[in-house]
Write a protein that holds these residues in place. Structure first.
Motif, PDB file in Angstrom:
ATOM      1  N   GLU A  64      -1.984   0.586  -1.520  1.00 20.52           N
ATOM      2  CA  GLU A  64      -3.189  -0.089  -1.042  1.00 20.52           C
ATOM      3  C   GLU A  64      -4.467   0.536  -1.589  1.00 20.52           C
ATOM      4  OE1 GLU A  64      -3.587  -2.953   0.686  1.00 20.52           O
ATOM      5  OE2 GLU A  64      -1.434  -3.255   0.602  1.00 20.52           O
ATOM      6  N   CYS A  65      -4.400   1.742  -2.108  1.00 20.69           N
ATOM      7  CA  CYS A  65      -5.560   2.392  -2.722  1.00 20.69           C
ATOM      8  C   CYS A  65      -5.547   2.268  -4.240  1.00 20.69           C
ATOM      9  CB  CYS A  65      -5.577   3.878  -2.353  1.00 20.69           C
ATOM     10  SG  CYS A  65      -5.816   4.165  -0.600  1.00 20.69           S
ATOM     11  N   PRO A  88      -5.995   0.878  -7.863  1.00 18.70           N
ATOM     12  CA  PRO A  88      -6.890  -0.128  -8.452  1.00 18.70           C
ATOM     13  C   PRO A  88      -6.157  -1.393  -8.922  1.00 18.70           C
ATOM     14  CG  PRO A  88      -7.362   2.038  -9.359  1.00 18.70           C
ATOM     15  CD  PRO A  88      -6.133   2.178  -8.516  1.00 18.70           C
ATOM     16  N   ILE A  91      -5.505  -3.484  -5.765  1.00 17.07           N
ATOM     17  CA  ILE A  91      -6.786  -4.008  -5.267  1.00 17.07           C
ATOM     18  C   ILE A  91      -7.233  -5.202  -6.102  1.00 17.07           C
ATOM     19  CG2 ILE A  91      -9.239  -3.485  -4.975  1.00 17.07           C
ATOM     20  CD1 ILE A  91      -8.283  -0.565  -4.281  1.00 17.07           C
ATOM     21  N   GLU A  92      -7.174  -5.064  -7.416  1.00 18.18           N
ATOM     22  CA  GLU A  92      -7.597  -6.159  -8.293  1.00 18.18           C
ATOM     23  C   GLU A  92      -6.617  -7.326  -8.230  1.00 18.18           C
ATOM     24  OE1 GLU A  92      -9.822  -8.543 -10.377  1.00 18.18           O
ATOM     25  OE2 GLU A  92     -10.491  -6.593  -9.658  1.00 18.18           O
ATOM     26  N   LYS A  96      -4.777  -8.255  -5.690  1.00 15.96           N
ATOM     27  CA  LYS A  96      -5.015  -8.971  -4.432  1.00 15.96           C
ATOM     28  C   LYS A  96      -6.300  -9.799  -4.512  1.00 15.96           C
ATOM     29  CE  LYS A  96      -3.876  -6.693  -0.504  1.00 15.96           C
ATOM     30  NZ  LYS A  96      -3.824  -5.536   0.429  1.00 15.96           N
ATOM     31  N   ARG A  97      -7.332  -9.227  -5.119  1.00 15.20           N
ATOM     32  CA  ARG A  97      -8.602  -9.955  -5.267  1.00 15.20           C
ATOM     33  C   ARG A  97      -8.383 -11.229  -6.087  1.00 15.20           C
ATOM     34  NH1 ARG A  97     -12.032  -5.995  -7.294  1.00 15.20           N
ATOM     35  NH2 ARG A  97     -12.403  -5.372  -5.159  1.00 15.20           N
TER      36      ARG A  97
END
Length: 151
Positions: A54-55, A57, A60-61, A63-64
């Motif tokens: 979950e941390c 990158p 994160i990208e 999921k975005r």
């Protein structure tokens, strides 16, 4: 799988596939814990792996990007809601009060009951209360003996 998201050189093909499957599960509404189990993590490793993932990158990208293309109609429907509510009702881990609320929602979704103007759940169609209102309006007394003429 979106190959346009940079892996920053530290993600090999196996980890990228696991991360992609993890995010795909998350986007279908699966919890992070369950998503990690579904990509093959051992239960004792899940918590630490999820924290790291979950941390990351890449996650994160990914999921975005997935959120930008999400069509809610493809991941949620009345049928999906019914399945999830049935899981709650049938689960031995669900509290009885939550089961009752899930049953109420199922009854509404399936057209068995409605929620009236006052927020109360009511059966669709005539109820026993409706019968008693009709009887009271007619002047008849429920359970009273009436003279019957026989011919």
């Amino acid at each position: 799988m979106d190959r346009t998201i940079p892996t920053h050189g530290y993600i090999d093909e196996g980890l990228r596939k696991a991360y992609d499957a993890y995010v795909d599960n998350i986007m279908r509404g699966v919890s992070p814990h369950e998503a990690a189990l579904r990509v093959g993590l051992l239960p004792e490793k899940v918590e630490q792996w999820v924290r790291a993932a979950e941390c990351d990158p890449y996650i994160i990208e990914r999921k975005r990007a997935a959120m930008k293309t999400l069509d809610a109609r493809t991941v949620w429907s009345a049928e999906t809601a019914v399945i999830h509510l049935l899981r709650l009702v049938e689960s031995p881990y669900t509290k009885d009060s939550a089961k009752v609320m899930a049953i109420d929602r199922l009854n509404v979704l399936l057209g068995i009951t409605i929620i009236d103007d006052k927020g109360n759940t009511r059966k669709i169609g005539r109820t026993l209360a409706d019968f008693y209102e009709d009887v009271a309006g007619s002047g008849a007394v429920p359970g009273a003996q009436h003279d019957v003429q026989r011919h």
